[in-house]
Design an enzyme around this catalytic site. Sequence first.
Site, PDB file in Angstrom:
ATOM      1  CG  ASP A  83      -2.316  -0.326   0.991  1.00 10.91           C
ATOM      2  OD1 ASP A  83      -2.750  -0.258  -0.177  1.00 10.91           O
ATOM      3  OD2 ASP A  83      -3.010  -0.683   1.958  1.00 10.91           O
ATOM      4  CE  LYS A 113      -4.841  -2.048  -1.276  1.00  8.68           C
ATOM      5  NZ  LYS A 113      -5.405  -0.842  -0.634  1.00  8.68           N
ATOM      6  CD  GLU A 182     -12.020  -1.573   2.586  1.00  8.00           C
ATOM      7  OE1 GLU A 182     -10.945  -1.286   2.008  1.00  8.00           O
ATOM      8  OE2 GLU A 182     -12.153  -1.578   3.827  1.00  8.00           O
TER       9      GLU A 182
HETATM   10  O1  KIV Z   1      -4.966  -1.873   4.081  1.00  7.60           O
HETATM   11  C1  KIV Z   1      -5.575  -2.919   3.783  1.00  7.60           C
HETATM   12  O2  KIV Z   1      -5.463  -3.961   4.442  1.00  7.60           O
HETATM   13  C2  KIV Z   1      -6.421  -2.894   2.607  1.00  7.60           C
HETATM   14  C3  KIV Z   1      -7.337  -4.058   2.394  1.00  7.60           C
HETATM   15  C4  KIV Z   1      -8.451  -3.958   3.350  1.00  7.60           C
HETATM   16  C5  KIV Z   1      -7.780  -4.164   0.998  1.00  7.60           C
HETATM   17  O3  KIV Z   1      -6.395  -1.961   1.857  1.00  7.60           O
END
Ligand code: KIV
Length: 275
Positions: A83, A113, A182
């Site tokens: 992320d 992401k 989500e």
């Molecule tokens: O940060 C995270 O774990 C996420 C998932 C919930 C998709 O973005």
Amino acid sequence: MKKTTAYFKKAKEEGKKLSMLTAYDYSTAKLEDAAGIDGILIGDSLGNVIMGLEDTISVTMEDMIHHSAAVARGAKNTLIVCDMPFMSYQVSPQDALVNAGRLMKEGRANAVKLEGGQEVAQTIRTIVDAGIPVMAHLGLTPQSINAFGGYKVQGKSEAAAQKLLDDARAVEKAGAFALVLECVPATLAAKITQALSIPTIGIGAGAGCDGQILVYQDMLGMFSDYTPKFVQRYANIGAIMTEAFEAYISDVQSGSFPKPEQSYKMDDSVIDKLY
Ligand code: KIV
């Protein structure tokens, strides 16, 4: 064989469902990898489940890099997606590219992401053009929690649903290789899934998505602060851990741990010579 973004593309083409879980450390990543998971996300949810923060806003690049590098050492066969934390990609596409590069170089991720739709399309394009695969994230995007005013299901009205579909098309056009949905009604997620050629990975988005992702502490019963409706619990590891901790404390207190077989030996004659 190492799973890549090409594996995700092929899975969509063949109608094969994709499984993803979060992981934040070496040991868990190794277990998920050995179980055959398709993708591991180092989610900024680490702010909640690892750091005990109330949201993901304070998670830093350094936090993400630290955990991503640990996961990458443990998971050799799975696609590793990291992320991009809050404010690491919103300022400018160039800034985003520098930060995405750090997650790849220092965090050893295979992809990044980021959250958002049309407003981040140019950013996605810039990162993808530099050779970094991007997974997009729409619906309930936790980094916008202050704008949403709470954790709520997204896309229920006609206007909101149309915006989600338009955003999904925009991130696909910008070059995203997959899309997390989500907290989106199942029928809307299924419609978006059918409209796209890239795989959708659902979390609280029903069975019509091309794959699913869960935060591993949720599905193992290790995080009790709150449990979203969409979580299915596969084990109650939290209770097993608590029981084991209690047994250990009691053994230490009673002196029944450690036993001779857990202790190191030496020649008694050496001890006898000590004064
Ligand atoms: O940060 C995270 O774990 C996420 C998932 C919930 C998709 O973005």
